[in-house]
Every structure is written in C-alpha cells, then in structure tokens.
Motif scaffolding. Structure first.
Motif, mmCIF file in Angstrom:
data_model
loop_
_atom_site.group_PDB
_atom_site.id
_atom_site.type_symbol
_atom_site.label_atom_id
_atom_site.label_comp_id
_atom_site.label_asym_id
_atom_site.label_seq_id
_atom_site.Cartn_x
_atom_site.Cartn_y
_atom_site.Cartn_z
ATOM 1 N N GLN A 1 -1.895 11.130 22.239
ATOM 2 C CA GLN A 1 -2.952 10.853 21.270
ATOM 3 C C GLN A 1 -3.416 9.395 21.357
ATOM 4 O O GLN A 1 -4.615 9.105 21.235
ATOM 5 N N VAL A 2 -2.480 8.474 21.558
ATOM 6 C CA VAL A 2 -2.861 7.066 21.693
ATOM 7 C C VAL A 2 -3.746 6.873 22.926
ATOM 8 O O VAL A 2 -4.751 6.130 22.891
ATOM 9 N N VAL B 1 -1.842 -3.249 13.165
ATOM 10 C CA VAL B 1 -1.896 -4.450 14.003
ATOM 11 C C VAL B 1 -2.983 -4.300 15.061
ATOM 12 O O VAL B 1 -3.776 -5.228 15.316
ATOM 13 N N VAL B 2 -3.045 -3.125 15.684
ATOM 14 C CA VAL B 2 -4.068 -2.886 16.716
ATOM 15 C C VAL B 2 -5.463 -3.008 16.123
ATOM 16 O O VAL B 2 -6.368 -3.619 16.723
ATOM 17 N N ILE B 3 -5.662 -2.419 14.929
ATOM 18 C CA ILE B 3 -6.990 -2.435 14.309
ATOM 19 C C ILE B 3 -7.415 -3.868 13.967
ATOM 20 O O ILE B 3 -8.600 -4.224 14.067
ATOM 21 N N LEU C 1 -11.359 3.477 17.244
ATOM 22 C CA LEU C 1 -10.059 3.206 16.628
ATOM 23 C C LEU C 1 -9.820 4.042 15.382
ATOM 24 O O LEU C 1 -8.693 4.090 14.864
ATOM 25 N N VAL C 2 -10.853 4.720 14.869
ATOM 26 C CA VAL C 2 -10.670 5.639 13.737
ATOM 27 C C VAL C 2 -9.628 6.701 14.089
ATOM 28 O O VAL C 2 -8.890 7.202 13.227
ATOM 29 N N GLY C 3 -9.528 7.047 15.354
ATOM 30 C CA GLY C 3 -8.552 8.050 15.772
ATOM 31 C C GLY C 3 -7.122 7.650 15.491
ATOM 32 O O GLY C 3 -6.230 8.509 15.427
ATOM 33 N N LEU C 4 -6.848 6.345 15.298
ATOM 34 C CA LEU C 4 -5.490 5.918 14.987
ATOM 35 C C LEU C 4 -5.008 6.467 13.650
ATOM 36 O O LEU C 4 -3.799 6.625 13.435
#
Length: 360
Positions: free
Chosen positions: A73-74, A117-119, A89-92
């Motif tokens: 998924q990532v 953190v990624v966002i 990044l909404v998929g996170l």
C-alpha cells in the motif's frame, strides 16, 4: 454488522477521489496512467482489508503477510504521487486504517506516526509540492477512531465468549445437581424398598398382616420416590433433617438393625441442616446396602454429624470413590464443611461430616 459494518468502511474509499481527480487532471503520459492504476489498486486493497478483517469476527493477519500488504500500500501511495503530487499522500490515511485492522494492537499507531512525519516533511522537500499539514489531523483522527472501534469489537467479542462459557458452565452444574440428587434419592429409596420387600417376602407365611403392611410401605415409598424425582428435576424438592432422621429410624427398624438416632435437631444451625439431612440419607443407604450391620449409632452436635456401624462394609477407598460420597463432599464444600470416612469404634465404618478443620 457482518455486512453493514464493512460496507460503511468501504465507503471511506470515496475520499480517494481527491488524489484521483488530481491525477486525472495531470498531462497524459505514463506517470498519469501509473498514478490512476495505483489509486485504484489502493482502493481495492483497502476494500479487501475491510471486508476480511474489519468485521466482528475479524482476526489479526500474521506479521509477514501484514508487512507485505502494508508495504504494498505504501508503494501504491508513492506511485500515486507521480501525477497527483502531494494530493496522493491522502492514501496514507488508508494505510494507517489498514494497519490497525491487520495488526489489531497498539503497534499499529506507529504507522500513523510514520505517516504524519511523511506528510509534514515530504511536501517541503519535493519541488513544486505544497504543504498539506491539515492531512495530519485526518490521519490522527482516523487512526484513533478505528483503533477504538477495533478494541470495542474485541471486547464485545470477548464478553460474548465469556457469556457463552458461563451459560455452558451453568448447564453443566445443573446437570451435575440433578444427577447427584437423583442418585441420592433413588439410592436411598430403592435400598429401603428392597429391604422392606425382602422382609415382606419372609413374613408372607408367618405374619400375613405384617407382610401386607410392609408391602403397603413399599408402595408408599415408591410413590414418594417418584415424587422426589419429579421434584428434583423441577428444583422444588426440599430435604429436611427431621424427616431424614425419621426415615432412617424407620428403615433401620424394617431391616432389623438396632439404631440409636437423635430425636431432635434443635442444636443444628439452619445452614447445616440440609447438609446433615443428605448425610443421614447417605449413611443410611450405605449401612443398609453395604455394611451388613446389626447396630448403628447416629450422633449429632451443632457442627458435626457422625454415623457409626458395627458391620463389615466396603473398604474406605471404595466408599470415597462412590458417587454418593462424592456428591455429599461437594455439598459439604459449598457450606464450608468436610466429609471423612474411617474405621468406627463399633467395629465397622464411620461417616463424619463436620465444619471443624474444613476449608472452603
């Protein structure tokens, strides 16, 4: 909830329309195609997780498979950003929710920390991307809400299993009660009936009137035993100490056994009278059936009941293994008493029921 719950979870996939629209608006090319396929793949994988793991009977996926699904998924989220940019990044959010459903423990919240953190960091280091810090709120709220939901489902499931187990135990205890009571009732009644029938057979020629009276007693005992069994099954039968003492005296007289039986029960506290009544019944049955005794002595105090005989009954080990004494021991433990069998001063065996030295 097996159907409605997962369906409501899948509805969340509608929020993937945001990165889908961003990718769709991008110039045509391989990046756009890969992004659209990745977003669709993420929606499908999320739907699979919800349908297979989010229901009330969902279970934790083994760690290797969980890692494979989440890593996939990532990767799909990363591919979706090729054309959708920071909107991908909404998929996170869906990765975080999937982690909670798959792992079902607090470690899943670490995925939410990683996503946050990624966002926060990635849009600031990728040229052309705009910060989307408000997405962190969505990640945190979604993760906490779904984690709380899964814990609620787990606790409700455990409660249901506990209730089922309690119901099974209650049924088993009721079966044991009925079996124990029927054994005690029929064992005693049939023993007395056998003694009286044998006596009547011997008196037919010698004393017909006495024989007729004994057979009348046999009929009355048989009817009483039937009523006792019915009462036991319906849990309406009551056992009284005075009644059992009177019945024991009558049974010993019919069997020609010299008996010393107390005539009063005033010294026995109310909480022990039922136990002592069952003990008198069991002791009478054992004497008539096994002991071949000519003399029986029943002594009773406020905390102890003793039945002594001068017979040659079975070994103490056999008595302890019997259903009657096993059931009597169970009754004794319920009121903080104990049961013991030992040699009697009269030469036979002794049945002792006492609260002295007993532990619950």
């Amino acid at each position: 909830m097996r159907v409605v719950g997962p369906v409501l979870g899948i509805v969340w996939a509608v929020f993937l329309l945001q990165p889908w629209q961003a990718a769709w608006a991008a110039p045509h090319g391989i990046e756009r195609t890969l992004s659209l396929v990745a977003i669709a793949g993420l929606a499908v994988s999320f739907a699979w997780v919800v349908l297979t793991r989010a229901g009330p009977h969902g279970s934790r996926l083994p760690d290797p498979r969980t890692g494979f699904v989440l890593a996939g998924q990532v990767v799909l989220v990363g591919v979706s950003t090729l054309a959708a940019g920071e909107e991908g990044l909404v998929g996170l959010v869906f990765v975080c929710v999937s982690a909670i459903f798959l792992m079902r423990d607090p470690r899943a919240l670490l995925v939410a920390v990683f996503a946050s953190v990624v966002i926060v960091v990635l849009p600031r280091i990728v040229p052309g991307w705009e910060p989307i810090d408000d997405l962190v709120i969505s990640v945190v709220l979604a993760s906490v809400a779904v984690f709380g939901f899964t814990q609620l489902v787990l606790r409700n499931r455990q409660l249901q299993l506990a209730q089922d187990e309690v119901a099974v135990l209650a049924i088993e205890r009721e079966r044991e009660r009925i079996a124990r009571d029927i054994h005690d009732i029929l064992g005693h009644s049939l023993t007395v009936i056998s003694v009286k029938a044998e006596l009547a057979g011997k008196l037919v020629d010698l004393d017909p009137e006495r024989a007729k009276a004994e057979m009348a007693d046999v009929q009355a005992l048989a009817r009483a035993a039937l009523a006792d069994v019915r009462g036991t099954v319906s849990a309406t039968r009551a056992v009284t100490l005075a009644g059992e003492l009177a019945g024991a005296r009558q049974a010993f007289d019919s069997a020609g056994v010299e008996a010393d039986v107390p005539g009063t029960v005033d010294q026995v506290p109310d909480e022990l009278r039922e136990l002592f009544a069952w003990a008198v019944r069991e002791g009478t049955t054992n004497v008539l059936r096994h002991a071949a005794a000519t003399r029986v002595q029943v002594t009773m105090t406020g905390d102890t009941l003793v039945v002594d005989d001068d017979g040659d009954g079975p070994a103490a080990a056999d008595l302890i293994a019997g259903n009657g004494l096993r059931g009597l021991s169970e009754r004794a433990r319920q009121v903080g008493a104990r049961v013991a069998v030992s040699p009697s001063p009269l030469g036979g065996y002794r049945l002792l029921v006492t609260t002295t030295g007993a532990t619950r």
